[in-house]
Design a protein around this motif. Structure first.
Motif, PDB file in Angstrom:
ATOM      1  N   PRO A 149       7.137   3.670  31.204  1.00 47.40           N
ATOM      2  CA  PRO A 149       7.789   4.979  31.362  1.00 47.40           C
ATOM      3  C   PRO A 149       9.111   5.063  30.611  1.00 47.40           C
ATOM      4  CG  PRO A 149       8.072   3.654  33.351  1.00 47.40           C
ATOM      5  CD  PRO A 149       7.118   2.898  32.471  1.00 47.40           C
ATOM      6  N   LEU A 150       9.444   6.272  30.181  1.00 47.52           N
ATOM      7  CA  LEU A 150      10.715   6.529  29.516  1.00 47.52           C
ATOM      8  C   LEU A 150      11.741   7.007  30.540  1.00 47.52           C
ATOM      9  CD1 LEU A 150       9.450   8.720  26.507  1.00 47.52           C
ATOM     10  CD2 LEU A 150       9.305   6.248  26.781  1.00 47.52           C
ATOM     11  N   ARG A 151      12.997   6.652  30.312  1.00 47.02           N
ATOM     12  CA  ARG A 151      14.075   7.268  31.098  1.00 47.02           C
ATOM     13  C   ARG A 151      14.502   8.568  30.420  1.00 47.02           C
ATOM     14  NH1 ARG A 151      15.268   3.307  34.797  1.00 47.02           N
ATOM     15  NH2 ARG A 151      15.806   1.221  34.051  1.00 47.02           N
ATOM     16  N   THR A 152      14.738   8.480  29.119  1.00 47.97           N
ATOM     17  CA  THR A 152      15.109   9.662  28.346  1.00 47.97           C
ATOM     18  C   THR A 152      14.462   9.557  26.976  1.00 47.97           C
ATOM     19  OG1 THR A 152      17.108   8.600  27.460  1.00 47.97           O
ATOM     20  CG2 THR A 152      17.350   9.883  29.496  1.00 47.97           C
ATOM     21  N   GLY A 153      14.443  10.670  26.251  1.00 43.87           N
ATOM     22  CA  GLY A 153      13.910  10.689  24.911  1.00 43.87           C
ATOM     23  C   GLY A 153      12.452  11.097  24.877  1.00 43.87           C
ATOM     24  N   GLU A 154      11.846  10.992  23.686  1.00 40.63           N
ATOM     25  CA  GLU A 154      10.445  11.373  23.542  1.00 40.63           C
ATOM     26  C   GLU A 154       9.800  10.606  22.399  1.00 40.63           C
ATOM     27  OE1 GLU A 154      10.108  15.504  22.564  1.00 40.63           O
ATOM     28  OE2 GLU A 154      11.444  15.376  20.841  1.00 40.63           O
ATOM     29  N   VAL A 155       8.461  10.579  22.442  1.00 40.08           N
ATOM     30  CA  VAL A 155       7.642   9.998  21.387  1.00 40.08           C
ATOM     31  C   VAL A 155       6.770  11.104  20.819  1.00 40.08           C
ATOM     32  CG1 VAL A 155       5.874   8.291  20.809  1.00 40.08           C
ATOM     33  CG2 VAL A 155       7.616   7.741  22.523  1.00 40.08           C
ATOM     34  N   LEU A 156       6.785  11.259  19.482  1.00 45.99           N
ATOM     35  CA  LEU A 156       5.992  12.285  18.829  1.00 45.99           C
ATOM     36  C   LEU A 156       4.901  11.637  17.988  1.00 45.99           C
ATOM     37  CD1 LEU A 156       9.260  13.246  18.617  1.00 45.99           C
ATOM     38  CD2 LEU A 156       8.088  15.358  17.986  1.00 45.99           C
ATOM     39  N   LEU A 160       0.843  -1.185   0.000  1.00 47.63           N
ATOM     40  CA  LEU A 160       0.000   0.000   0.000  1.00 47.63           C
ATOM     41  C   LEU A 160       0.882   1.240   0.000  1.00 47.63           C
ATOM     42  CD1 LEU A 160      -2.939   1.121   0.399  1.00 47.63           C
ATOM     43  CD2 LEU A 160      -2.433   1.147   2.832  1.00 47.63           C
ATOM     44  N   SER A 161       0.514   2.213  -0.789  1.00 50.65           N
ATOM     45  CA  SER A 161       1.287   3.455  -0.815  1.00 50.65           C
ATOM     46  C   SER A 161       1.272   4.104   0.557  1.00 50.65           C
ATOM     47  CB  SER A 161       0.690   4.416  -1.847  1.00 50.65           C
ATOM     48  OG  SER A 161       0.785   3.864  -3.147  1.00 50.65           O
ATOM     49  N   THR A 162       2.401   4.622   0.977  1.00 50.46           N
ATOM     50  CA  THR A 162       2.510   5.254   2.279  1.00 50.46           C
ATOM     51  C   THR A 162       2.862   6.723   2.111  1.00 50.46           C
ATOM     52  OG1 THR A 162       4.855   4.723   2.472  1.00 50.46           O
ATOM     53  CG2 THR A 162       3.296   3.094   3.303  1.00 50.46           C
ATOM     54  N   SER A 163       2.652   7.450   3.207  1.00 49.69           N
ATOM     55  CA  SER A 163       2.973   8.873   3.205  1.00 49.69           C
ATOM     56  C   SER A 163       4.445   9.069   3.533  1.00 49.69           C
ATOM     57  CB  SER A 163       2.103   9.589   4.251  1.00 49.69           C
ATOM     58  OG  SER A 163       2.553  10.899   4.454  1.00 49.69           O
ATOM     59  N   ASP A 164       5.003  10.177   3.027  1.00 50.20           N
ATOM     60  CA  ASP A 164       6.388  10.500   3.364  1.00 50.20           C
ATOM     61  C   ASP A 164       6.516  11.007   4.796  1.00 50.20           C
ATOM     62  OD1 ASP A 164       7.267   9.789   0.853  1.00 50.20           O
ATOM     63  OD2 ASP A 164       7.027  11.810   0.028  1.00 50.20           O
ATOM     64  N   SER A 165       5.405  11.474   5.364  1.00 51.94           N
ATOM     65  CA  SER A 165       5.453  12.024   6.721  1.00 51.94           C
ATOM     66  C   SER A 165       5.330  10.913   7.753  1.00 51.94           C
ATOM     67  CB  SER A 165       4.319  13.031   6.915  1.00 51.94           C
ATOM     68  OG  SER A 165       3.065  12.391   6.765  1.00 51.94           O
ATOM     69  N   ALA A 166       5.949  11.126   8.917  1.00 52.75           N
ATOM     70  CA  ALA A 166       5.908  10.140   9.991  1.00 52.75           C
ATOM     71  C   ALA A 166       4.671  10.373  10.845  1.00 52.75           C
ATOM     72  CB  ALA A 166       7.158  10.243  10.847  1.00 52.75           C
ATOM     73  N   VAL A 167       3.906   9.304  11.092  1.00 47.73           N
ATOM     74  CA  VAL A 167       2.782   9.433  12.012  1.00 47.73           C
ATOM     75  C   VAL A 167       3.289   9.341  13.456  1.00 47.73           C
ATOM     76  CG1 VAL A 167       2.238   6.965  11.900  1.00 47.73           C
ATOM     77  CG2 VAL A 167       0.491   8.592  12.601  1.00 47.73           C
ATOM     78  N   VAL A 168       4.316   8.515  13.671  1.00 43.42           N
ATOM     79  CA  VAL A 168       4.954   8.408  14.984  1.00 43.42           C
ATOM     80  C   VAL A 168       6.461   8.476  14.797  1.00 43.42           C
ATOM     81  CG1 VAL A 168       5.509   6.828  16.877  1.00 43.42           C
ATOM     82  CG2 VAL A 168       3.149   7.140  16.198  1.00 43.42           C
ATOM     83  N   ALA A 169       7.117   9.232  15.665  1.00 44.67           N
ATOM     84  CA  ALA A 169       8.572   9.311  15.665  1.00 44.67           C
ATOM     85  C   ALA A 169       9.085   9.100  17.083  1.00 44.67           C
ATOM     86  CB  ALA A 169       9.042  10.664  15.130  1.00 44.67           C
ATOM     87  N   VAL A 170      10.143   8.325  17.198  1.00 36.32           N
ATOM     88  CA  VAL A 170      10.802   8.077  18.478  1.00 36.32           C
ATOM     89  C   VAL A 170      12.165   8.738  18.425  1.00 36.32           C
ATOM     90  CG1 VAL A 170      11.717   6.304  20.016  1.00 36.32           C
ATOM     91  CG2 VAL A 170       9.569   5.903  18.805  1.00 36.32           C
ATOM     92  N   ARG A 171      12.480   9.511  19.438  1.00 43.26           N
ATOM     93  CA  ARG A 171      13.742  10.245  19.456  1.00 43.26           C
ATOM     94  C   ARG A 171      14.553   9.881  20.698  1.00 43.26           C
ATOM     95  NH1 ARG A 171      12.655  10.839  14.911  1.00 43.26           N
ATOM     96  NH2 ARG A 171      11.936  12.718  13.831  1.00 43.26           N
ATOM     97  N   TRP A 187      13.541   6.352  15.641  1.00 47.59           N
ATOM     98  CA  TRP A 187      12.824   5.568  14.643  1.00 47.59           C
ATOM     99  C   TRP A 187      11.577   6.336  14.216  1.00 47.59           C
ATOM    100  CZ3 TRP A 187       9.139   1.192  16.407  1.00 47.59           C
ATOM    101  CH2 TRP A 187       8.606   0.519  15.308  1.00 47.59           C
ATOM    102  N   GLU A 188      11.221   6.244  12.941  1.00 44.10           N
ATOM    103  CA  GLU A 188      10.010   6.875  12.434  1.00 44.10           C
ATOM    104  C   GLU A 188       9.126   5.845  11.758  1.00 44.10           C
ATOM    105  OE1 GLU A 188      10.887  10.115   9.862  1.00 44.10           O
ATOM    106  OE2 GLU A 188      11.615  11.416  11.482  1.00 44.10           O
TER     107      GLU A 188
END
Length: 510
Positions: free
Chosen positions: A308-315, A250-261, A278-279
């Motif tokens: 819970p996270l120790r460091t980083g973020e989820v977008l 299936l065609s996907t979007s270039d934009s990330a719906v979820v990103a992990v930093r 990861w995106e």
């Protein structure tokens, strides 16, 4: 004398015949594999050897373990039968360390604390469970580690018969080989093994004989080679030959719906996910693969707000997400949905399944009770769970039926990201193929991104998309399914692929 003799076993629950006139024998030092689709009666048959049956069931027939009669209210002698349950989390005490429970079980069979400790350590070693993890609580273990703990529980009494219900469920290919080796070792010591499984490669590796159940009836039995290489019954042929059909991507979007930093997370002072970025593209497929305990599930749970996270973020859609569920809005909760590895444990014990499924549409989409229930029933029926089954409490449904119900419950939220943790583990080949097609259809119909946590490289090949290999908490390799599964670069990836090629043939979807 046979270790197990079953003659004309029939188990009826109301108007439903769970097991119908089943007969078989199992000599000491042999492995008999009971195979069949979810709900075929495998677990009911296995539990009968322990003198256990569903509440309200009417049981007839003659069962004997090492010559001792077994019936309702008359279990086999203590320690004669070891049991490895299908859902390991349900067998573990959530508030006690796994090592103390294992030692307590050992103490029932030996006289002193020192002997009990030695017996417990021996059982853990035979189950391939590391001694360093014995001080952990069950929630600090991966699904595969939990499975090895309950295998140690079964071995600690040194039983005459081991009933192993889906022992490779949720295990990576390397661990599956280790479990196969352990079952062969148990067999070689003269212990009979009744193996209840959907894993036909495990059956080929360890079973002397195979018996095929369909709708509670025994439709075929014989030597392993005879049944799997020249099946006579139509249902056996479907189990042996079924394989998911690759779908056009299936065609996907270039934009990330979820990103992990830069995400790091763990248990107590131990990091189990380390510095992961990861995106996930909108509408895409990402398959996360790795050995048991590698950090796959913890990573997924962090994205869903369950750990819970120790460091980083989820977008989400470029916006930072609160790290915990309680701080997320209903809309944020609906946009990321999680289907748990142990479907049975994710449902309440007493309420009808359909009511628990419909609750998602009520809470997260604002539907009234009647509309939510109608939508839930329609979706469940499309996945083969009719209203008469969905209206029952979870204990009356098979593992496969509950797995499909859990998927419907998540989909009713209309998510943008659907995370499935070992959703195909413990399913027969026919059911697995059907479920993968459902996942593909859901992604196509809704445009949601699909994240699948799995040990099964064949699932990764059939789904296609991106494959991430996780090892000791780090993403060590990432690429298309074709790239990673046919030309792995990292040693951990090569080990998984090499082990898989020793069992299943991998053909990445184009």
């Amino acid at each position: 004398m046979n270790a197990v003799d079953v003659r004309n076993l029939t188990v009826r629950l109301g108007d439903r015949e769970l097991v119908a006139d089943v007969s078989f024998s199992l000599p000491a030092g042999q492995v008999l594999a009971l195979v069949g689709a979810s709900g075929s009666g495998k677990t009911t048959t296995g539990l009968a050897l322990l003198g256990e049956h569903p509440a309200g069931a009417v049981v007839t027939g003659d069962l004997r373990v090492a010559g001792n009669p077994v019936a309702v209210g008359h279990p086999p002698p203590a320690g004669a039968v070891g049991h490895v349950p299908q859902h390991p989390s349900a067998a573990l005490n959530p508030v006690r360390r796994v090592g103390s429970v294992l030692r307590e079980l050992a103490r029932q069979h030996v006289g002193t604390r020192a002997a009990a400790r030695g017996r417990a350590l021996d059982a853990a070693r035979r189950a391939r469970f590391p001694e360093r993890l014995l001080r952990r609580f069950p929630h600090q273990l991966s699904g595969g580690q939990q499975q090895r703990v309950v295998l140690a529980h079964a071995l600690v009494s040194r039983p005459h018969v081991v009933v192993a219900d889906e022992p490779t469920t949720g295990q990576d290919v390397i661990t599956r080989q280790e479990i196969a080796e352990e079952l062969r070792h148990v067999r070689d010591q003269g212990v009979a093994v009744l193996l209840l499984t959907h894993d036909l490669e495990l059956v080929r590796a360890v079973a002397d004989r195979v018996a095929v159940l369909h709708g509670g009836a025994l439709v075929e039995q014989g030597s392993t080679d005879q049944v799997l290489d020249a099946p006579r019954h139509e249902h056996t042929r479907r189990l042996v030959e079924s394989r998911p059909l690759p779908r056009t991507a299936l065609s996907t979007s270039d934009s990330a719906v979820v990103a992990v930093r830069d995400l790091t997370a763990g248990h107590r002072r131990v990091d189990v996910v380390r510095d992961v970025s990861w995106e996930i593209p909108a509408g895409g497929v990402a398959v996360v693969v790795g050995r048991s305990g590698s950090g796959k599930t913890t990573l997924a749970r962090c994205i869903a707000g369950l750990h819970p996270l120790r460091t980083g973020e989820v977008l989400l859609g470029g916006d930072p997400l609160p790290p915990g569920l309680r701080r997320r809005s209903r809309r944020q909760l609906a946009r990321i949905q999680y289907v748990f590895q142990d479907a049975r444990a994710s449902f309440g014990e007493f309420n009808p399944v359909v009511d628990q499924v419909a609750r998602t549409a009520q809470r997260l989409r604002g539907l009234d009770r009647a509309a939510a229930r109608d939508e839930a029933l329609a979706a469940l029926a499309r996945l083969g769970v009719p209203e008469r089954v969905a209206a029952r409490p979870p204990g009356s449904l098979s593992g496969g039926e509950l797995r499909r119900a859990a998927l419907v419950r998540a989909v009713l939220a209309h998510p943008e990201v659907l995370i499935c943790d070992e959703i195909t583990s413990g399913l027969d080949t026919v059911s697995r193929a059907a479920l993968l097609r459902v996942l593909d259809d859901v992604r196509r119909d809704t445009g949601c991104a699909l994240v699948v946590i799995t040990h099964d490289l064949a699932v990764a090949a059939d789904l296609g998309g991106d494959v991430l290999i996780v090892d000791e908490g780090r993403v060590v390799e990432r690429g298309s399914a074709e790239e990673v599964l046919t030309a792995p670069r990292h040693p951990a990836s090569r080990a998984l692929v090499t082990a898989a090629r020793g069992g299943v043939e991998i053909h990445p979807a184009s």
